[in-house]
Structures are given as C-alpha cells and as structure tokens.
Motif scaffolding. Structure first.
Motif, short mmCIF file in Angstrom:
data_model
loop_
_atom_site.label_atom_id
_atom_site.label_comp_id
_atom_site.label_asym_id
_atom_site.label_seq_id
_atom_site.Cartn_x
_atom_site.Cartn_y
_atom_site.Cartn_z
N THR A 8 0.82 -1.20 0.00
CA THR A 8 0.00 0.00 0.00
C THR A 8 0.86 1.26 0.00
O THR A 8 0.35 2.36 -0.20
N LYS A 9 2.15 1.09 0.21
CA LYS A 9 3.10 2.21 0.21
C LYS A 9 3.74 2.35 -1.16
O LYS A 9 4.21 1.37 -1.73
N ARG A 91 -1.05 1.55 -3.33
CA ARG A 91 -2.11 2.09 -2.50
C ARG A 91 -3.12 0.97 -2.26
O ARG A 91 -3.05 -0.09 -2.89
N TYR A 115 9.09 5.21 7.44
CA TYR A 115 7.74 5.25 6.88
C TYR A 115 7.38 3.95 6.17
O TYR A 115 6.24 3.49 6.23
N ASP A 116 8.33 3.37 5.49
CA ASP A 116 8.07 2.12 4.77
C ASP A 116 7.81 0.98 5.74
O ASP A 116 6.94 0.13 5.51
N ALA A 119 4.41 1.28 7.31
CA ALA A 119 3.33 1.00 6.36
C ALA A 119 3.06 -0.49 6.21
O ALA A 119 2.03 -0.87 5.64
N ASP A 122 -0.37 -1.70 7.27
CA ASP A 122 -1.52 -1.49 6.39
C ASP A 122 -1.71 -2.67 5.44
O ASP A 122 -2.81 -3.19 5.28
#
Length: 222
Positions: A8-9, A91, A115-116, A119, A122
């Motif tokens: 999603t990233k 996404r 950040y990765d 993610a 998700d």
C-alpha cells in the motif's frame, strides 16, 4: 504460479521488482504473463520498451487497474500460463485487493526507511482480510532499495522490524539500491541482459527469484 508484488506504500520499487522477476522467469523458459495493476502503467511502458528494443523472449503484458476486470481476466486465463506476475499499485486499490484473493505468493518490498516499515501494518491488514476469504496465501517481505553496504544499520533495523508483523515471513535476500536495476527497467530488460553487467545485481536477483519460486514448489509438494 501467481505471484503478486504489492504494497500500500508507494516508492518501494514494486514495478522494478515485478518486471525483473517476470523477465527472469521468461528467460528460464516459462510462459509468463505480467499484469500491470497500476493506473500509472509503468510496467506496461517497460515491456513496450522491451518489444521496441527487439529483446527476446517477449513478455505478454496487460494493464488491469480495475479489480473486477483483473479478477475476471486472471480466472479466465490462468491455465494458459506457467507464471502470472501481478504488479499491484502502491495504495489500497481494488486491483491490489483482487490480486490478494487470487495470488499464491505475495511479496511485499519495503525500503529501509521508517515510513516504509510502519506502512507494513496497512498491507498486513489486507493480507489478514484476504486469508479470511481463501486458504494458502503465502506472504513475504523483502528489503528492496536497501543500502548497498553489506553492513548497514538501517538495513538491519528494517529487517528486524518485520518480526513485529506476524502476517509476513522475512526473506533474507535483499535487493540493494543499484543503478543497474533502474537502467535495466528503463530498457525493459533484466539486469542479466544489461551491458555492461553488474554481477552483484545479477546475483541478488537470481537469489531472490530462486527463493520466491522455490517457496511455491515446496508448497505444491506438500
């Protein structure tokens, strides 16, 4: 085998990895269908460049960013191919969700950035949802765009963080940030076909491909 490269990233190198793995299988004599599930169509562009450059073998490629169409086409045509490689967009899309209900193996590339790593939760939630609909979905995380050095604190910390996401098994075959991968992608070729060759990039790709596709072989044997 149906293999999905998804996350999603965005910006984690999914398309590069999908194209490289699809070509690797084709070079090994497999009949491969690459599905571009991203509206940006980057994988489609790469395969078009391959055809324009006259490289063989050719790779069949179709763009299905709509999940319902992707699902229908794969269900209808899966018997025609040895391997189907799906490049799902960066996404939470209908294409990604459809791919998760069809795929045998999901590979989630992530870069050694906070950040990765965050993610991953998700995409892990989507994996959990997909597993409630079908059995046998195997999900793996692989470090992509990793720091080139063999000893990198960022690489090691990112890899260790996967242990906190139980939906994934970490594949210890990182793909490092090398110019050869971007150069090859722009020409629609594998790093094995690139001139001059980058031996380290070739070894990394071969090692990952052998690991990913052997996983499915073992699963079928069981």
């Amino acid at each position: 085998m149906i293999l999905t490269i998804g996350n999603t990233k965005g910006g984690v190198g999914k398309t590069t990895l999908a194209v490289q793995l699809a070509i690797t299988r084709a070079l090994a004599g497999r009949e491969v269908w690459l599905i571009d599930g991203d509206r940006q169509g980057t994988a489609t562009v790469a395969i078009a460049a391959r055809a324009e450059n006259g490289r063989a073998p050719g790779i069949a490629c179709a763009q299905y960013p709509d999940g319902s169409i992707l699902r229908t086409q794969v269900q209808q045509q899966r018997g025609k191919w040895d391997d189907i490689v799906i490049d799902a967009g960066g996404r939470d899309s209908t294409a990604l969700r459809a791919a998760l209900t069809l795929t045998d193996v999901l590979v989630v590339p992530f870069a050694p950035r906070s950040y990765d790593v965050w993610a991953l939760d998700d995409i892990a939630a989507l994996v959990e949802e997909a597993r409630s609909l079908r059995d046998g979905l195997q999900a793996f995380a692989v470090l992509n765009l990793a720091d080139p050095g063999e000893l990198s604190a960022d690489n090691e910390e990112a890899a260790a963080a996967v242990a906190d996401v139980p939906q994934f098994v970490y594949l210890p075959q990182p793909i490092r940030r090398r110019k050869a991968f971007s150069n090859a992608g722009g020409q629609g070729c594998s790093v094995h076909e690139l001139t001059p060759r980058d031996p380290k990039a070739c070894v990394e790709l071969t090692t990952l491909a052998e690991s990913v596709f052997n996983i499915q072989t073992i699963a079928f044997a069981r």
